[in-house]
Design an enzyme around this catalytic site. Structure first.
Site, PDB file in Angstrom:
ATOM      1  N   ASP A 100      88.370 -37.294  45.811  1.00  0.00           N
ATOM      2  CA  ASP A 100      87.746 -36.017  46.161  1.00  0.00           C
ATOM      3  C   ASP A 100      86.244 -36.232  45.982  1.00  0.00           C
ATOM      4  O   ASP A 100      85.746 -36.282  44.862  1.00  0.00           O
ATOM      5  CB  ASP A 100      88.274 -34.921  45.224  1.00  0.00           C
ATOM      6  CG  ASP A 100      87.521 -33.601  45.382  1.00  0.00           C
ATOM      7  OD1 ASP A 100      86.662 -33.497  46.280  1.00  0.00           O
ATOM      8  OD2 ASP A 100      87.796 -32.680  44.586  1.00  0.00           O
ATOM      9  N   ASP A 158      88.724 -21.829  48.386  1.00  0.00           N
ATOM     10  CA  ASP A 158      88.024 -22.849  47.593  1.00  0.00           C
ATOM     11  C   ASP A 158      86.621 -22.373  47.235  1.00  0.00           C
ATOM     12  O   ASP A 158      85.725 -22.336  48.081  1.00  0.00           O
ATOM     13  CB  ASP A 158      87.965 -24.144  48.426  1.00  0.00           C
ATOM     14  CG  ASP A 158      87.307 -25.297  47.663  1.00  0.00           C
ATOM     15  OD1 ASP A 158      86.680 -25.061  46.616  1.00  0.00           O
ATOM     16  OD2 ASP A 158      87.432 -26.444  48.142  1.00  0.00           O
ATOM     17  N   GLU A 194      90.341 -31.125  52.661  1.00  0.00           N
ATOM     18  CA  GLU A 194      90.534 -30.689  51.277  1.00  0.00           C
ATOM     19  C   GLU A 194      91.659 -29.651  51.135  1.00  0.00           C
ATOM     20  O   GLU A 194      92.506 -29.781  50.247  1.00  0.00           O
ATOM     21  CB  GLU A 194      89.217 -30.158  50.708  1.00  0.00           C
ATOM     22  CG  GLU A 194      88.228 -31.297  50.465  1.00  0.00           C
ATOM     23  CD  GLU A 194      86.782 -30.850  50.338  1.00  0.00           C
ATOM     24  OE1 GLU A 194      86.524 -29.631  50.277  1.00  0.00           O
ATOM     25  OE2 GLU A 194      85.890 -31.725  50.314  1.00  0.00           O
ATOM     26  N   LYS A 209      76.367 -34.410  49.418  1.00  0.00           N
ATOM     27  CA  LYS A 209      77.386 -34.054  50.411  1.00  0.00           C
ATOM     28  C   LYS A 209      76.846 -33.039  51.422  1.00  0.00           C
ATOM     29  O   LYS A 209      77.258 -33.021  52.583  1.00  0.00           O
ATOM     30  CB  LYS A 209      78.600 -33.475  49.687  1.00  0.00           C
ATOM     31  CG  LYS A 209      79.792 -33.195  50.560  1.00  0.00           C
ATOM     32  CD  LYS A 209      80.964 -32.789  49.699  1.00  0.00           C
ATOM     33  CE  LYS A 209      82.198 -32.451  50.479  1.00  0.00           C
ATOM     34  NZ  LYS A 209      83.322 -32.140  49.578  1.00  0.00           N
TER      35      LYS A 209
END
Ligand code: AMP
Length: 629
Positions: free
Chosen positions: A23, A210, A186, A86
């Site tokens: 992850d 999320d 994800e 990211k």
């Protein structure tokens, strides 16, 4: 997943390679594997913890340090300490410029749409190189903890990541020495961690909520016959637990009657307040009151003293209610995009540290009218699911395919700058689609193929992903070459465009690494724009089509006159020229109806001539002669 097998050649035991699940997060990254008890487990390299902060620090020599050790430098050496990389993966400066102030390090603007670079020390790094540093650290930790080389991995990305961002993630893996077997969404990984989708007989619709430190997204997935499909996604890449912390800090500044301007200028004090705020927020996940003092050294005219960091649960909930409501609004949009109601959602999965706040959990449960899955640690759930996916790919589980959808249509530019959609938005991937095109000019030997992403009728309103030339088409009359253009979108969401001229076999192929990426806000804006402009787009499309048709007709008619004038009388030639001129004038005026009318007239007038030439051609052919076309 560590399997022992016997090498038949040598008779010795050999251990099969472990495939890890990674992850790669905005704030923290984790690496997991399937332990010998067949359970997914996050790797904890002795004493270093499960979470590896996604932070890279470069010292004066340019050596990289990753994780908690690097995080220390966020305060002492912010200019050379890179966090949230990211957010920059597969992005151009233009995409991130609005958020430049949220980064303490230097992002380079070379005034182009090319990918951003980050300056640390006197060197420039791409987000891919920086992500690779994080992945190298995860690889090293896994190898150290498992005492075996780790060369293969599954890496997760947000469902809304576009081709460019997925490709960048894959490249980062490669650079870190990892063979990336699959890029997995994800939310898909999180669902797998809860065992959803592992039973092929199961048919379910899942919402994955999320909420992390800095980003929020919600995805609606469906599972059928063991196949995952992302039905829709929504979210905000600048909303998360950090906003909660900030709200608390400003609340304390007010409740302590501090000078807001002076405090916010003191970055050291702000940082201490932020850390206290996060502590308070976490404490309020299990208790109803937080009450601490923060000593500070004073600044400007403010004397040293104490700040009362007091916060009760109700006040905290009031502070974050607006942000949480925004996430619920996104959930609504995701449902309407997927054309579903809350009653049609079978399972809700919580991901991200901020879903530990009971208020967040309550709001999600209230909206979806069901208790969400929260048994697995929300920080680990994605990595654990990635490990399960790795296990599936290693062939240790029944075959489960993971299917996604493409968020925007993909197509190419055709005549007049029109977008010709080849793979429509929300098409399931992997997918393959193609169409046949031809040339518009005689003897045309090159064909420019421009690939776009977006919903508008005109390519200039969409995003260009790539452009290439199909070269070496043998010279032929216009309309004769047959050029097949195929779009192949693989399971990772990476697009391969193939162009082949069927008569000659000339072929060209590219994998698209778009010159820059899309933010999810941009995707949303592009979709909204396509709706608002639908009418004018249709009008424009009709005009462009009429024009292209008209221009093509002028071209063909002139060519006909050049080649076959001998079949026509002087009057016929004169009148054809007049009709051509009329059409040219209409084209100049850009009046759709007039163009169509004049084109019709020219067509009507010249049709008998074409027949005449055909007749001659046919009778010549019957006599064994050939006639040039
Ligand atoms: P993630 O990006 O998923 O690692 O989530 C990190 C976010 O979760 C940060 O904003 C943390 O402050 C927040 N967080 C971690 N633990 C808790 C907790 N117990 N209660 C509320 N928020 C938390």
């Amino acid at each position: 997943m560590a399997k022992i097998s016997i090498n038949l050649a040598t008779g010795s035991f050999q251990q099969e390679e472990i495939i890890v699940g990674i992850d790669l997060g905005t704030t923290n990254s984790l690496v997991a594997f399937i332990n010998p008890d067949k359970n997914p487990q996050v790797i904890n390299d002795t004493g270093k913890g499960l979470l590896v902060p996604s932070v890279v620090h470069f010292n004066a020599q340019g050596d990289a340090l990753v994780g908690n050790d690097a995080k220390e430098f966020l305060i002492t050496d912010p200019a050379n300490t890179i966090f949230s990389v990211k957010r920059l993966l597969g992005r151009s400066y233009k995409d991130v410029a609005a958020h430049q102030d949220t980064f303490s390090y230097k992002i380079i603007d070379d005034e182009s749409d090319s990918l951003v670079k980050i300056k640390a020390g006197d060197k420039f790094y791409t987000p891919i190189e920086l992500s690779a540093e994080i992945l190298k650290e995860l690889k090293a930790r896994a190898e150290h903890a498992l005492k075996t080389p780790v060369n293969r991995a599954v890496i997760t990305v947000p469902a809304y990541f576009n081709d460019s961002q997925r490709q960048a993630t894959r490249d980062a893996g490669k650079l870190a020495g990892l063979d990336v077997l699959r890029i997995v969404n994800e939310p898909t990984a999180a669902s797998l961690a809860y065992g959803l989708g592992l039973d092929p007989a199961q048919q379910k619709t899942i919402a994955v909520y999320d909420l992390g430190g800095g980003t929020f997204d919600v995805s609606v997935l469906s599972i059928q016959n063991g196949i995952f499909e992302v039905l829709s996604t929504n979210g905000n890449t600048f909303l998360g637990g950090d906003d909660f912390d900030r709200a608390i800090v400003y609340y304390w500044i007010e409740s302590n009657k501090l000078d807001k301007e002076a405090v916010t200028k003191d970055s050291g004090l702000m940082q201490s307040l932020r850390l206290k705020a996060e502590e308070a927020k976490k404490a309020l996940s299990t208790q109803s009151l937080y009450n601490e003092k923060l000593r500070f050294d004073g600044f400007e005219e403010v004397k040293p003293g104490e700040i009362w960091c007091t916060l009760d649960k109700q006040t905290f909930e009031n502070l974050i209610a607006g942000k949480v409501a925004e996430t619920i609004a996104s959930c609504k949009l995701a449902l309407s995009d997927a054309k579903l109601t809350t009653a049609e959602i079978d399972e809700v999965v919580l991901v991200g540290g901020s879903t530990r706040s009971p208020y967040v959990k309550q709001q999600v449960a209230a909206f979806f009218q069901r208790e969400p899955h929260d048994q697995i640690n929300p920080d680990e759930v994605v990595a654990l699911g990635a490990a399960i996916q790795a296990d599936i790919l290693a062939g240790n589980r029944s075959d489960i395919l993971l299917l996604d959808v493409t968020p925007l249509s993909l197509g190419i530019e055709t005549m007049g700058g029109l977008m010709d959609v080849i793979i429509p938005r929300n098409a399931k991937v992997p997918t393959k689609a193609g169409r046949q095109y031809t040339t518009s000019l005689d003897g045309q030997v090159n064909m420019k193929i421009s690939v776009y992403q977006g919903e508008r009728d005109l390519v200039r309103e969409n995003r260009k992903l790539a452009e290439f030339d199909l070269k070496g088409i043998p010279p032929m009359p216009a309309g004769l070459p047959k050029v097949d253009i195929n779009f192949i979108l693989n399971a990772d969401g990476i697009l391969t465009v193939q162009a082949i001229e069927l008569r000659s076999g000339v072929k060209q192929e590219i994998d698209i690494t778009p010159s820059y990426g899309l933010t999810d806000d941009t995707v949303e804006k592009m979709l909204i724009d396509s709706i608002t402009h639908a009418k004018s787009d249709v009008d424009q499309r009709m005009l462009i089509e009429a024009r292209s048709e008209g221009e093509q007709l002028v071209y063909t008619a002139q060519r006909f006159l050049d080649k076959h004038a001998s079949y026509l009388s002087t009057d016929e030639i004169k009148n054809t020229k007049i009709h051509i001129e009329n059409l040219q004038q209409a084209l100049e005026k850009a009046e759709k109806d007039e163009i169509l009318k004049k084109a019709d007239e020219l067509n009507e007038f010249t049709r008998p001539f074409a027949e005449r030439v055909m007749d001659v051609a046919v009778s010549a052919a019957m006599k064994g002669k050939s006639i040039d076309n």
